[in-house]
Design an enzyme around this catalytic site. Sequence first.
Site, PDB file in Angstrom:
ATOM      1  N   ASN A 211       6.866  13.961  -0.794  1.00  0.00           N
ATOM      2  CA  ASN A 211       5.817  14.988  -0.788  1.00  0.00           C
ATOM      3  C   ASN A 211       5.933  15.819   0.491  1.00  0.00           C
ATOM      4  O   ASN A 211       6.804  15.574   1.318  1.00  0.00           O
ATOM      5  CB  ASN A 211       4.429  14.344  -0.924  1.00  0.00           C
ATOM      6  CG  ASN A 211       4.201  13.313   0.162  1.00  0.00           C
ATOM      7  OD1 ASN A 211       4.201  13.641   1.341  1.00  0.00           O
ATOM      8  ND2 ASN A 211       4.034  12.052  -0.230  1.00  0.00           N
ATOM      9  N   ASP A 280       2.742   7.953  -4.818  1.00  0.00           N
ATOM     10  CA  ASP A 280       2.010   7.045  -5.695  1.00  0.00           C
ATOM     11  C   ASP A 280       2.922   6.358  -6.706  1.00  0.00           C
ATOM     12  O   ASP A 280       2.591   5.301  -7.227  1.00  0.00           O
ATOM     13  CB  ASP A 280       0.903   7.817  -6.431  1.00  0.00           C
ATOM     14  CG  ASP A 280      -0.231   8.171  -5.475  1.00  0.00           C
ATOM     15  OD1 ASP A 280      -0.526   7.349  -4.594  1.00  0.00           O
ATOM     16  OD2 ASP A 280      -0.808   9.273  -5.606  1.00  0.00           O
ATOM     17  N   LYS A 290      25.444   8.282  -7.918  1.00  0.00           N
ATOM     18  CA  LYS A 290      24.839   9.606  -8.150  1.00  0.00           C
ATOM     19  C   LYS A 290      24.752   9.885  -9.650  1.00  0.00           C
ATOM     20  O   LYS A 290      25.751   9.738 -10.370  1.00  0.00           O
ATOM     21  CB  LYS A 290      25.698  10.658  -7.453  1.00  0.00           C
ATOM     22  CG  LYS A 290      25.094  12.023  -7.439  1.00  0.00           C
ATOM     23  CD  LYS A 290      26.010  13.018  -6.744  1.00  0.00           C
ATOM     24  CE  LYS A 290      25.480  14.416  -6.985  1.00  0.00           C
ATOM     25  NZ  LYS A 290      26.515  15.419  -6.964  1.00  0.00           N
ATOM     26  N   PHE A 324      -7.536   8.438   4.912  1.00  0.00           N
ATOM     27  CA  PHE A 324      -7.583   9.889   4.727  1.00  0.00           C
ATOM     28  C   PHE A 324      -7.685  10.178   3.240  1.00  0.00           C
ATOM     29  O   PHE A 324      -7.185   9.399   2.421  1.00  0.00           O
ATOM     30  CB  PHE A 324      -6.318  10.554   5.292  1.00  0.00           C
ATOM     31  CG  PHE A 324      -6.449  10.929   6.745  1.00  0.00           C
ATOM     32  CD1 PHE A 324      -6.583   9.956   7.717  1.00  0.00           C
ATOM     33  CD2 PHE A 324      -6.448  12.257   7.136  1.00  0.00           C
ATOM     34  CE1 PHE A 324      -6.717  10.301   9.056  1.00  0.00           C
ATOM     35  CE2 PHE A 324      -6.585  12.616   8.467  1.00  0.00           C
ATOM     36  CZ  PHE A 324      -6.713  11.632   9.435  1.00  0.00           C
ATOM     37  N   LYS A 338     -13.151   6.969  -2.658  1.00  0.00           N
ATOM     38  CA  LYS A 338     -12.027   6.263  -2.002  1.00  0.00           C
ATOM     39  C   LYS A 338     -12.539   5.363  -0.887  1.00  0.00           C
ATOM     40  O   LYS A 338     -12.040   4.257  -0.685  1.00  0.00           O
ATOM     41  CB  LYS A 338     -11.011   7.270  -1.450  1.00  0.00           C
ATOM     42  CG  LYS A 338     -10.164   7.905  -2.549  1.00  0.00           C
ATOM     43  CD  LYS A 338      -9.215   8.966  -2.028  1.00  0.00           C
ATOM     44  CE  LYS A 338      -8.550   9.680  -3.196  1.00  0.00           C
ATOM     45  NZ  LYS A 338      -7.721  10.816  -2.830  1.00  0.00           N
ATOM     46  N   LYS A 342     -11.770   1.425  -1.326  1.00  0.00           N
ATOM     47  CA  LYS A 342     -10.768   0.839  -0.425  1.00  0.00           C
ATOM     48  C   LYS A 342     -11.402   0.070   0.737  1.00  0.00           C
ATOM     49  O   LYS A 342     -10.718  -0.346   1.656  1.00  0.00           O
ATOM     50  CB  LYS A 342      -9.816   1.937   0.074  1.00  0.00           C
ATOM     51  CG  LYS A 342      -9.141   2.697  -1.085  1.00  0.00           C
ATOM     52  CD  LYS A 342      -8.028   3.622  -0.663  1.00  0.00           C
ATOM     53  CE  LYS A 342      -7.599   4.511  -1.828  1.00  0.00           C
ATOM     54  NZ  LYS A 342      -6.230   4.987  -1.757  1.00  0.00           N
TER      55      LYS A 342
END
Length: 404
Positions: A211, A280, A290, A324, A338, A342
């Site tokens: 990401n 995720d 490859k 975060f 969250k 958590k």
Amino acid sequence: MPCIFQDKNIVLGVCGGIAAYKIPELLRILVKQGASVKVIMTRNAEAFIGKVTFEALSGNPVCVSLFEEENQGAIRHIAWAQESDAVIIAPATANMIGKLANGIADDALSTFMLAVTSHRIICPAMNTNMYENRAVQRNMDILESDGLIILEPDAGELACGVTGAGRLPSPEYIADRLGKQLCKKDLFHQKILVSAGPTMEPIDPVRFISNHSSGKMGYAIAKAAEHRGADVTLVSGPTALRAPIGVHMIHVKTADEMAEAMFENMETSDIVIKVAAVADYKPNVQAEHKIKKKDEKLILQLDKNMDILKALGKRKTHQILVGFAAETQDLDTHAMEKLQEKNLDMIVGNIVGNSESGFGTDTNKVTLYFPDGKKKQFPTMVKDDVANILLDHIAEKVTVDAEN
Ligand code: CTP
């Protein structure tokens, strides 16, 4: 509480050594970060670098002699000493170190140093044999026991051709250590575990899923915590950032590696801050070779990665656990969900995907959410300032927990 040089009065003492050429850059860094810098240089320093350079970069008069400008110089050292937040001597020669250790005041800089009561940092730079000389070492021991900070020189090839200890550290390093001196130490000896950056989930030996996380927010937190006295371990996914000074680094690539490093270090930590943008999902198989583009469509099967923060929340005992929440919409709802799911003590919510907040940017606009349902919203700020605000709240909780 920004731990930087904004509105701080710094006096920069420059002695006559070849490393004096690095000092205009140090001065530039300090001024850029908001400091007002005054320079006092020895006569010998003038042999290496001109007074005009420092005058131009600092915007202030430079002091070389106590008697240079019709009486002004004679009292200037007292005024500058009184208003200084910190003094740094770089490069500090063997001669200046010897004078300071013995209270000798025979030039502007050594006289000024007798009148200073703020932070005093000495950066020795000289030939290796001189640096290792018993008399120089003895004088540095005296300075340390007098409360001055000695920044160890680097080892490497010196201007005189010798290889060994004695090289002045980089201006960035010196500025960072000076910045640390100016910070309050409200996280002294707290063990803080931070995770930062993206994770990288391999598809084959040359491709991966990841990401846009740059790691900047997590690195800013690690740096600020170290400045505030904490023992910091930073578990970092792949980033282009330089390791913060004084921070123990653990480099990882995948979410599984990040989980292992976090679990291994959680037990001995007082505070855990999970900033990393964990992928995720990961490919359920990693191709050994490859993948060739022989088919028109390629379908990848992905497995869900472990939610590391949720697992940390389950294992939590004495730790303060902070997460975060990166969202593109409905920040309040998702962040609170969250936080509860958590088992967190605080969650930092931010809207990602715009130019002033989130991935890759130097600024962030955050809201802090707490288990009692309260929230605190902040304007857009540079990530260093966001880091300090976050640490202010953590330090406050550390104090409250210690009192209970
Ligand atoms: N996190 C984690 N492990 C994961 C996913 C997220 O430890 N596999 C942590 C992040 O480091 C962050 C917090 O959980 O501190 C929230 O991450 P975020 O990406 O905002 O949300 P997710 O929990 O992944 O949920 P979603 O992607 O559905 O928004």
